[in-house]
Design a protein around this motif. Structure first.
Motif, short mmCIF file in Angstrom:
data_model
loop_
_atom_site.label_atom_id
_atom_site.label_comp_id
_atom_site.label_asym_id
_atom_site.label_seq_id
_atom_site.Cartn_x
_atom_site.Cartn_y
_atom_site.Cartn_z
N ALA A 219 72.15 78.44 -7.48
CA ALA A 219 73.41 77.81 -7.88
C ALA A 219 73.15 76.39 -8.36
O ALA A 219 73.75 75.93 -9.33
CB ALA A 219 74.41 77.83 -6.72
N GLY A 220 72.22 75.70 -7.71
CA GLY A 220 71.84 74.35 -8.14
C GLY A 220 71.16 74.37 -9.49
O GLY A 220 71.37 73.49 -10.32
N THR A 221 70.36 75.39 -9.73
CA THR A 221 69.71 75.56 -11.02
C THR A 221 70.75 75.74 -12.12
O THR A 221 70.65 75.16 -13.19
CB THR A 221 68.77 76.80 -11.00
N GLU A 222 71.75 76.54 -11.81
CA GLU A 222 72.84 76.78 -12.77
C GLU A 222 73.56 75.48 -13.10
O GLU A 222 74.01 75.27 -14.21
CB GLU A 222 73.82 77.82 -12.20
N ALA A 223 73.68 74.59 -12.11
CA ALA A 223 74.38 73.32 -12.30
C ALA A 223 73.51 72.28 -13.01
O ALA A 223 73.95 71.18 -13.26
CB ALA A 223 74.85 72.78 -10.96
N ARG B 271 63.67 74.70 -6.94
CA ARG B 271 62.56 74.28 -6.09
C ARG B 271 61.48 75.34 -6.08
O ARG B 271 61.77 76.52 -6.02
CB ARG B 271 63.06 74.05 -4.66
N ASN C 296 77.03 82.49 -8.25
CA ASN C 296 77.96 81.61 -8.98
C ASN C 296 78.99 82.51 -9.64
O ASN C 296 79.05 83.70 -9.34
CB ASN C 296 77.20 80.72 -9.98
N HIS D 152 63.44 82.33 -12.49
CA HIS D 152 64.15 82.04 -11.24
C HIS D 152 64.37 83.33 -10.45
O HIS D 152 64.21 83.37 -9.23
CB HIS D 152 65.50 81.37 -11.52
N ALA E 116 71.63 79.19 -2.87
CA ALA E 116 72.01 77.79 -3.08
C ALA E 116 71.08 77.13 -4.11
O ALA E 116 71.53 76.36 -4.96
CB ALA E 116 71.98 77.02 -1.76
N ASP E 117 69.78 77.46 -4.04
CA ASP E 117 68.83 76.94 -5.04
C ASP E 117 69.20 77.44 -6.43
O ASP E 117 69.18 76.68 -7.39
CB ASP E 117 67.41 77.38 -4.71
N ARG F 122 69.81 80.40 1.37
CA ARG F 122 69.08 79.21 0.88
C ARG F 122 68.63 79.42 -0.57
O ARG F 122 68.79 78.53 -1.42
CB ARG F 122 67.88 78.93 1.79
N ALA G 251 70.25 71.36 -11.92
CA ALA G 251 69.18 70.86 -11.07
C ALA G 251 67.97 71.78 -11.20
O ALA G 251 68.14 72.98 -11.38
CB ALA G 251 69.63 70.78 -9.62
#
Length: 128
Positions: free
Chosen positions: A117-121, A126, A87, A6, A114-115, A111, A123
């Protein structure tokens, strides 16, 4: 969970899309380097500095009722250091030449953050 792949993706996207970036660093908020494309001898000291800048900026944001911290910029005559919170555990830092368009950098970096942070959660990250 954020993994090296990532970090490499974020670093590659930033360097591909914005000219004049000198260094990209993803560090842990405890001051340990996670990814750094700068000189290896400087990884740990740079990570510690970035974590300190993040802590000061977060404190300033909270003390002045500015809302949740997003980013801070340190400008010098020869360039800028822009620090983005990813995060609770990670921070992205970008060192730029003085001519870099910081608005464009913010748009792309926020952006990508945010990707991450989404990975950490949980998700998937991308692909770019």
């Amino acid at each position: 969970m954020i993994v090296k792949q990532h970090a490499l993706r974020v670093s590659g996207a930033l360097k591909r899309d914005i000219e004049g970036l000198r260094r990209i660093l993803i560090a842990r908020t405890d001051g340990l380097a996670f990814h750094d494309d700068g000189p290896e001898r400087d990884h740990e000291s740079a990570a510690a500095i970035v974590a300190t800048v993040l802590g000061i900026a977060q404190r300033a944001s909270a003390a002045n009722a500015l809302g949740a911290f997003k980013q801070t910029t340190v400008k010098g005559t020869d360039g800028c250091l822009v620090v983005y919170g990813i995060n609770d555990g990670h921070v992205l830092a970008v060192v730029t030449d003085p001519s870099v368009n910081l608005v464009l950098l913010d748009r792309l970096a926020l952006r990508l953050v945010a990707d991450l942070a989404g990975t950490e959660a949980g998700a998937p990250a991308r692909a770019r």
